[in-house]
Design a protein around this motif. Structure first.
Motif, PDB file in Angstrom:
ATOM      1  N   THR A  78       0.938  -1.229   0.123  1.00  0.00           N
ATOM      2  CA  THR A  78      -0.080   0.032  -0.007  1.00  0.00           C
ATOM      3  C   THR A  78       0.770   1.468   0.101  1.00  0.00           C
ATOM      4  O   THR A  78       0.560   2.433  -0.710  1.00  0.00           O
ATOM      5  CB  THR A  78      -1.020   0.106   1.162  1.00  0.00           C
ATOM      6  OG1 THR A  78      -1.846  -1.095   1.204  1.00  0.00           O
ATOM      7  CG2 THR A  78      -1.907   1.233   1.266  1.00  0.00           C
ATOM      8  N   GLY A  79       2.021   1.255   0.833  1.00  0.00           N
ATOM      9  CA  GLY A  79       2.714   2.379   0.906  1.00  0.00           C
ATOM     10  C   GLY A  79       3.550   2.317  -0.433  1.00  0.00           C
ATOM     11  O   GLY A  79       3.555   3.672  -0.942  1.00  0.00           O
ATOM     12  N   LEU A  80       4.161   1.498  -0.919  1.00  0.00           N
ATOM     13  CA  LEU A  80       4.619   1.405  -2.606  1.00  0.00           C
ATOM     14  C   LEU A  80       3.765   1.853  -3.319  1.00  0.00           C
ATOM     15  O   LEU A  80       4.316   2.908  -4.458  1.00  0.00           O
ATOM     16  CB  LEU A  80       5.159   0.155  -2.732  1.00  0.00           C
ATOM     17  CG  LEU A  80       6.063   0.041  -3.967  1.00  0.00           C
ATOM     18  CD1 LEU A  80       7.027  -0.985  -3.578  1.00  0.00           C
ATOM     19  CD2 LEU A  80       5.039  -0.639  -5.128  1.00  0.00           C
ATOM     20  N   ALA A  81       2.584   1.711  -3.370  1.00  0.00           N
ATOM     21  CA  ALA A  81       1.300   1.991  -4.617  1.00  0.00           C
ATOM     22  C   ALA A  81       1.380   3.578  -4.563  1.00  0.00           C
ATOM     23  O   ALA A  81       1.163   4.300  -5.492  1.00  0.00           O
ATOM     24  CB  ALA A  81       0.092   1.302  -4.540  1.00  0.00           C
ATOM     25  N   VAL A  82       1.004   4.136  -3.110  1.00  0.00           N
ATOM     26  CA  VAL A  82       0.710   5.497  -2.799  1.00  0.00           C
ATOM     27  C   VAL A  82       1.924   6.322  -3.331  1.00  0.00           C
ATOM     28  O   VAL A  82       1.744   7.302  -3.923  1.00  0.00           O
ATOM     29  CB  VAL A  82       0.173   5.797  -1.382  1.00  0.00           C
ATOM     30  CG1 VAL A  82       0.442   7.279  -1.151  1.00  0.00           C
ATOM     31  CG2 VAL A  82      -1.009   5.048  -0.946  1.00  0.00           C
ATOM     32  N   GLY A  83       3.138   5.992  -2.942  1.00  0.00           N
ATOM     33  CA  GLY A  83       4.316   6.610  -3.465  1.00  0.00           C
ATOM     34  C   GLY A  83       4.523   6.549  -4.925  1.00  0.00           C
ATOM     35  O   GLY A  83       4.864   7.543  -5.450  1.00  0.00           O
ATOM     36  N   LEU A  84       4.237   5.512  -5.410  1.00  0.00           N
ATOM     37  CA  LEU A  84       4.484   5.648  -7.155  1.00  0.00           C
ATOM     38  C   LEU A  84       3.282   6.250  -7.858  1.00  0.00           C
ATOM     39  O   LEU A  84       3.604   7.229  -8.571  1.00  0.00           O
ATOM     40  CB  LEU A  84       3.970   3.856  -7.541  1.00  0.00           C
ATOM     41  CG  LEU A  84       4.304   3.932  -8.980  1.00  0.00           C
ATOM     42  CD1 LEU A  84       5.659   4.080  -9.447  1.00  0.00           C
ATOM     43  CD2 LEU A  84       4.057   2.243  -9.406  1.00  0.00           C
ATOM     44  N   ALA A  85       1.973   6.329  -7.209  1.00  0.00           N
ATOM     45  CA  ALA A  85       0.914   7.171  -7.754  1.00  0.00           C
ATOM     46  C   ALA A  85       1.454   8.822  -7.476  1.00  0.00           C
ATOM     47  O   ALA A  85       1.142   9.457  -8.408  1.00  0.00           O
ATOM     48  CB  ALA A  85      -0.284   7.010  -7.048  1.00  0.00           C
TER      49      ALA A  85
END
Length: 112
Positions: free
Chosen positions: A23-30
């Motif tokens: 989840t943290g990775l996906a938000v950072g990527l977005a």
């Protein structure tokens, strides 16, 4: 549950840990895609592969913040004011980690 068992259960590899890290990775990527995709990619000073650095560093910072969120379960399971403190710390840690990831990722390109 003893402190030894609590420590061991928080630091074990669980599906909840994987969910928080991704989840943290996906938000950072977005967030970093929002900045990177709005820029002219043919800037002469940045080189042809300038997008690689921000697209790697910022999601990794988000994933590290997700891991820290998982570590804060030590406080969350104690309930009461410690649970509130853990949730506030999780938000602050994520905001700081994401900001640092953006700064380090865009260093030398858009951050100059």
């Amino acid at each position: 549950m003893t402190s030894q068992n609590t420590f061991k259960s928080v630091f074990s590899f669980t599906p909840q840990l994987v969910k928080r890290v991704f989840t943290g990775l996906a938000v950072g990527l977005a967030v970093i895609l929002f900045f990177v995709l709005r820029v002219n990619p043919n800037h002469p000073d940045w080189g042809p592969y300038w997008m690689i650095q921000p697209l790697l560093i910022t999601p990794l910072a988000g994933a590290a913040a997700g891991f820290c969120n998982h570590i804060l379960d030590i406080l969350r399971i104690q309930g009461g004011a410690k649970k509130v403190l853990a949730n506030v710390l999780a938000v602050l840690i994520y905001a700081v980690a994401l900001w640092l990831g953006i700064v380090l990722g865009l260093n030398g390109t858009m951050w100059n």
